[in-house]
Design an enzyme around this catalytic site. Structure first.
Site, PDB file in Angstrom:
ATOM      1  N   GLU A 104      44.550  41.679  50.427  1.00  0.00           N
ATOM      2  CA  GLU A 104      44.452  40.255  50.601  1.00  0.00           C
ATOM      3  C   GLU A 104      45.901  38.938  49.856  1.00  0.00           C
ATOM      4  OE1 GLU A 104      39.864  40.132  47.862  1.00  0.00           O
ATOM      5  OE2 GLU A 104      41.201  38.783  47.500  1.00  0.00           O
ATOM      6  N   CYS A 142      50.388  33.436  47.604  1.00  0.00           N
ATOM      7  CA  CYS A 142      49.972  35.016  46.323  1.00  0.00           C
ATOM      8  C   CYS A 142      49.799  36.823  47.276  1.00  0.00           C
ATOM      9  CB  CYS A 142      48.382  34.628  45.442  1.00  0.00           C
ATOM     10  SG  CYS A 142      48.449  36.075  44.675  1.00  0.00           S
ATOM     11  N   CYS A 149      44.393  49.410  43.669  1.00  0.00           N
ATOM     12  CA  CYS A 149      45.605  49.581  42.134  1.00  0.00           C
ATOM     13  C   CYS A 149      45.051  50.858  41.308  1.00  0.00           C
ATOM     14  CB  CYS A 149      45.760  48.138  41.370  1.00  0.00           C
ATOM     15  SG  CYS A 149      46.784  48.414  40.127  1.00  0.00           S
ATOM     16  N   CYS A 153      42.114  47.922  35.041  1.00  0.00           N
ATOM     17  CA  CYS A 153      42.240  47.376  33.861  1.00  0.00           C
ATOM     18  C   CYS A 153      41.283  46.896  34.186  1.00  0.00           C
ATOM     19  CB  CYS A 153      43.341  46.495  34.166  1.00  0.00           C
ATOM     20  SG  CYS A 153      44.702  46.487  33.907  1.00  0.00           S
ATOM     21  N   CYS A 156      39.082  43.598  36.038  1.00  0.00           N
ATOM     22  CA  CYS A 156      40.161  43.375  37.439  1.00  0.00           C
ATOM     23  C   CYS A 156      38.947  44.489  38.219  1.00  0.00           C
ATOM     24  CB  CYS A 156      41.342  43.944  37.204  1.00  0.00           C
ATOM     25  SG  CYS A 156      42.300  43.667  38.813  1.00  0.00           S
ATOM     26  N   GLY A 200      47.371  45.264  43.350  1.00  0.00           N
ATOM     27  CA  GLY A 200      47.914  46.360  43.243  1.00  0.00           C
ATOM     28  C   GLY A 200      48.939  46.042  42.056  1.00  0.00           C
ATOM     29  N   GLU A 201      49.923  46.372  41.683  1.00  0.00           N
ATOM     30  CA  GLU A 201      50.994  46.537  40.516  1.00  0.00           C
ATOM     31  C   GLU A 201      52.443  46.741  41.127  1.00  0.00           C
ATOM     32  OE1 GLU A 201      51.503  45.965  37.473  1.00  0.00           O
ATOM     33  OE2 GLU A 201      53.389  46.257  37.821  1.00  0.00           O
ATOM     34  N   SER A 230      54.754  39.963  38.545  1.00  0.00           N
ATOM     35  CA  SER A 230      53.272  39.680  37.759  1.00  0.00           C
ATOM     36  C   SER A 230      52.911  41.828  37.498  1.00  0.00           C
ATOM     37  CB  SER A 230      51.936  39.044  37.653  1.00  0.00           C
ATOM     38  OG  SER A 230      51.344  39.515  37.449  1.00  0.00           O
ATOM     39  N   SER A 253      51.464  40.488  32.140  1.00  0.00           N
ATOM     40  CA  SER A 253      49.911  40.266  31.767  1.00  0.00           C
ATOM     41  C   SER A 253      49.586  41.461  29.687  1.00  0.00           C
ATOM     42  CB  SER A 253      49.000  41.086  32.663  1.00  0.00           C
ATOM     43  OG  SER A 253      49.647  40.707  33.980  1.00  0.00           O
ATOM     44  N   LEU A 254      49.672  40.024  29.768  1.00  0.00           N
ATOM     45  CA  LEU A 254      49.274  40.644  27.822  1.00  0.00           C
ATOM     46  C   LEU A 254      47.861  40.862  27.835  1.00  0.00           C
ATOM     47  CD1 LEU A 254      51.090  40.667  25.634  1.00  0.00           C
ATOM     48  CD2 LEU A 254      50.870  38.687  25.124  1.00  0.00           C
ATOM     49  N   ASN A 255      47.578  40.077  27.919  1.00  0.00           N
ATOM     50  CA  ASN A 255      46.117  40.078  27.852  1.00  0.00           C
ATOM     51  C   ASN A 255      44.951  40.193  26.994  1.00  0.00           C
ATOM     52  OD1 ASN A 255      45.808  39.168  30.695  1.00  0.00           O
ATOM     53  ND2 ASN A 255      45.880  40.979  31.584  1.00  0.00           N
ATOM     54  N   ASN A 329      37.851  35.203  35.637  1.00  0.00           N
ATOM     55  CA  ASN A 329      37.166  35.552  37.178  1.00  0.00           C
ATOM     56  C   ASN A 329      36.039  36.321  37.091  1.00  0.00           C
ATOM     57  OD1 ASN A 329      36.905  33.318  39.445  1.00  0.00           O
ATOM     58  ND2 ASN A 329      38.615  33.267  39.063  1.00  0.00           N
ATOM     59  N   CYS A 372      40.357  38.192  41.649  1.00  0.00           N
ATOM     60  CA  CYS A 372      42.002  39.500  42.682  1.00  0.00           C
ATOM     61  C   CYS A 372      40.950  40.578  42.973  1.00  0.00           C
ATOM     62  CB  CYS A 372      42.778  39.991  41.158  1.00  0.00           C
ATOM     63  SG  CYS A 372      43.882  41.263  41.825  1.00  0.00           S
TER      64      CYS A 372
HETATM   65  N1  SAH Z   1      49.315  43.634  38.864  1.00  0.00           N
HETATM   66  C1  SAH Z   1      49.347  42.965  38.419  1.00  0.00           C
HETATM   67  C2  SAH Z   1      49.191  41.961  39.315  1.00  0.00           C
HETATM   68  C3  SAH Z   1      47.714  41.245  39.996  1.00  0.00           C
HETATM   69  S1  SAH Z   1      46.900  41.214  39.021  1.00  0.00           S
HETATM   70  C4  SAH Z   1      49.194  42.266  37.050  1.00  0.00           C
HETATM   71  O1  SAH Z   1      48.188  43.074  36.165  1.00  0.00           O
HETATM   72  O2  SAH Z   1      50.176  41.700  36.293  1.00  0.00           O
HETATM   73  C5  SAH Z   1      47.557  39.735  38.505  1.00  0.00           C
HETATM   74  C6  SAH Z   1      46.853  38.443  37.241  1.00  0.00           C
HETATM   75  O3  SAH Z   1      45.365  38.342  37.397  1.00  0.00           O
HETATM   76  C7  SAH Z   1      46.641  39.436  36.589  1.00  0.00           C
HETATM   77  O4  SAH Z   1      47.690  38.291  34.974  1.00  0.00           O
HETATM   78  C8  SAH Z   1      45.553  40.205  36.084  1.00  0.00           C
HETATM   79  O5  SAH Z   1      45.554  40.301  34.466  1.00  0.00           O
HETATM   80  C9  SAH Z   1      44.724  38.668  36.411  1.00  0.00           C
HETATM   81  N2  SAH Z   1      43.465  39.500  36.890  1.00  0.00           N
HETATM   82  C10 SAH Z   1      43.279  40.357  37.024  1.00  0.00           C
HETATM   83  N3  SAH Z   1      41.182  40.186  37.690  1.00  0.00           N
HETATM   84  C11 SAH Z   1      41.015  38.905  37.323  1.00  0.00           C
HETATM   85  C12 SAH Z   1      39.663  38.536  36.695  1.00  0.00           C
HETATM   86  N4  SAH Z   1      38.990  39.171  36.717  1.00  0.00           N
HETATM   87  N5  SAH Z   1      39.396  36.774  35.805  1.00  0.00           N
HETATM   88  C13 SAH Z   1      40.771  36.471  35.733  1.00  0.00           C
HETATM   89  N6  SAH Z   1      42.296  37.041  36.070  1.00  0.00           N
HETATM   90  C14 SAH Z   1      42.199  38.367  36.849  1.00  0.00           C
HETATM   91 FE1  SF4 Z   2      45.916  46.289  38.702  1.00  0.00          FE
HETATM   92 FE2  SF4 Z   2      46.898  44.159  38.057  1.00  0.00          FE
HETATM   93 FE3  SF4 Z   2      44.850  44.141  38.437  1.00  0.00          FE
HETATM   94 FE4  SF4 Z   2      45.957  45.625  36.216  1.00  0.00          FE
HETATM   95  S1  SF4 Z   2      44.806  43.672  36.825  1.00  0.00           S
HETATM   96  S2  SF4 Z   2      44.228  46.580  37.487  1.00  0.00           S
HETATM   97  S3  SF4 Z   2      47.173  46.214  36.770  1.00  0.00           S
HETATM   98  S4  SF4 Z   2      45.734  44.830  39.772  1.00  0.00           S
END
Ligand code: SAH
Ligand code: SF4
Length: 398
Positions: A104, A142, A149, A153, A156, A200-201, A230, A253-255, A329, A372
């Site tokens: 995407e 983007c 990936c 997480c 995600c 992806g990462e 990111s 991505s601290l989260n 999301n 994502c």
């Molecule tokens: N893999 C990398 C970049 C892609 S994800 C990373 O994890 O940083 C990009 C961002 O989207 C990250 O900050 C991730 O935490 C966030 N993300 C992933 N799934 C999400 C969701 N369902 N709702 C909101 N943000 C999300």
């Molecule tokens: Fe991969 Fe980023 Fe999604 Fe984590 S948040 S699974 S690193 S794409």
């Protein structure tokens, strides 16, 4: 929909030239017995002119173009297969690579008033009075770095796909070229930001990602300071990134505000904990006025309470940081809830009161599965959606 799925399985023939460096093109051209300056012409056609077809490379003699085609070479830009268009102007593409794999890519036009939440600081940039197709364009693209990936997480959707493969540097930079062509963007006049925040990462495809950055910042002329990568926290990647001379801005991505919560939602934390990540991030040199972005996906009841905000403040006290708060999301069969509007507001205010710039990232294109991995999953498990096929006519060169 069925039509799309049938088409996705078709493998595109040809050997792509897009993605080759100038040195690689020089070797290639010499191997064809051609003068070396042809390599530079090819390079400029591919990346600066952004041709979509060999036939558009008018600087090369037609005999050479024909023999390239006969030998099986193509420009090889990824194909914008289908797009979902949002009422807010966001376009989300399913992009097909030469082997039929899809990722995407998202086009987000304009700003959203103040901070755009994409790693760029609108407040620091002068605003242009009008946004018009014939004038100046401003948009953020983007970009994906892998098909799927491996990081897993829990919140995600891309994680659910698993990892299929890395994208090549040509496939990463090619997503940008294909989208710029679709919107007839003139780099230099129009202001384009790139965020490597798609599928992806990026730091698990470090070389492919950085080679793409060098093409984008070099012949494709997008300043590296307008790019943000990111990472979920791949420590060796952050360490190497700190040594790069051409370097996008960094987002982590601290989260979560402590290792306990982070391990539960991002199992990769067991390998590299928050303290180790912050130490590596602190070693990345910053440009004047640059801040490291910390993304923080708010999951209702899990990481969005006052005590979590206070822990984030303590973690970031010695770092030139800003925080992008992202409302989760939702996705199917995931054990999370969106945070309440009130909790999001309190979280942001607490960070701001402590002097940390904190922005609530606006959901873009919610009506078209903005999160994502959502478009790809939606298409692979067909649900009724309005998807518009992109005709070859609007994929052409700029
Ligand atoms: N893999 C990398 C970049 C892609 S994800 C990373 O994890 O940083 C990009 C961002 O989207 C990250 O900050 C991730 O935490 C966030 N993300 C992933 N799934 C999400 C969701 N369902 N709702 C909101 N943000 C999300
Ligand atoms: Fe991969 Fe980023 Fe999604 Fe984590 S948040 S699974 S690193 S794409």
């Amino acid at each position: 929909m069925n039509n799309l799925l049938e088409k996705s399985s078709v493998v595109v023939e040809g050997i792509p030239l897009f993605g080759a460096s100038l040195e690689e093109l020089a070797v290639f051209i010499a191997g064809l017995g051609q003068p070396v300056y042809r390599a530079r012409q090819l390079y400029e056609a591919l990346y600066t002119q952004r041709v979509a077809e060999l036939d558009q490379i008018t600087t090369l003699p037609s005999a050479l173009r024909e023999s390239l085609a006969t030998l099986g070479y193509t420009v090889g830009l990824p194909e914008l297969l289908q797009t979902a268009c949002s009422v807010d102007g966001t376009e989300r593409y399913l992009v097909r690579m030469g082997d039929g794999e899809t990722v995407e890519t998202v086009w987000m036009p304009g700003g959203d008033g103040g901070e755009r939440g994409d790693g760029t600081e609108a407040a620091e940039e002068e605003e242009h009075p009008s946004y018009d197709d014939d004038e100046y364009k401003r948009a953020t693209i983007c970009v994906s770095s892998q098909v799927g990936c491996a990081v897993n997480c829990q919140f995600c959707l891309t994680a659910k796909l698993g990892i299929r493969r890395n994208l090549t540097c040509g496939e990463i930079a090619g997503q940008v070229a294909a989208v710029l062509n679709r919107h007839k963007v003139e780099v230099g006049r129009d202001r384009i930001n790139l965020v490597f925040m798609g599928m992806g990462e990026p730091f698990l495809n470090y070389n492919g990602f950085m080679d793409a950055v060098r093409l984008l910042a070099g012949p494709m002329r997008i300043p590296e300071s307008r790019m943000t990568v990111s990472t979920s926290g791949i420590l060796p990647g952050i360490v190497q990134f700190a040594t790069e001379t051409v370097r996008p801005k960094l987002a982590l991505s601290l989260n979560a505000s402590n290792d306990f919560v982070r391990e539960a939602i991002m199992p990769i934390t067991r390998k590299w904990n928050i303290a180790a990540l912050l130490e590596a991030v602190a070693a990345v040199p910053l440009r004047p006025r640059e801040r490291v972005t910390f993304e923080y996906v708010l999951l209702g009841g899990i990481n969005d309470q006052r005590e979590h905000a206070d822990e984030v403040i303590a973690l970031l006290k010695n770092i030139r940081a800003k925080v992008n708060l992202i409302v989760w999301n939702s996705g199917p069969e995931m054990p999370f809830h969106e945070p309440t509007v009130q909790d999001v507001g309190v979280f942001q205010r607490r960070l701001r009161d402590a002097g940390i710039p904190a922005f609530i990232r606006k959901p873009r294109g919610r009506d078209i599965y903005a999160a994502c991995g959502q478009l790809k999953r939606t298409l692979e498990q067909p649900l009724a959606q309005t998807l518009v096929e992109i005709s070859p006519a609007n994929q052409g060169g700029a």
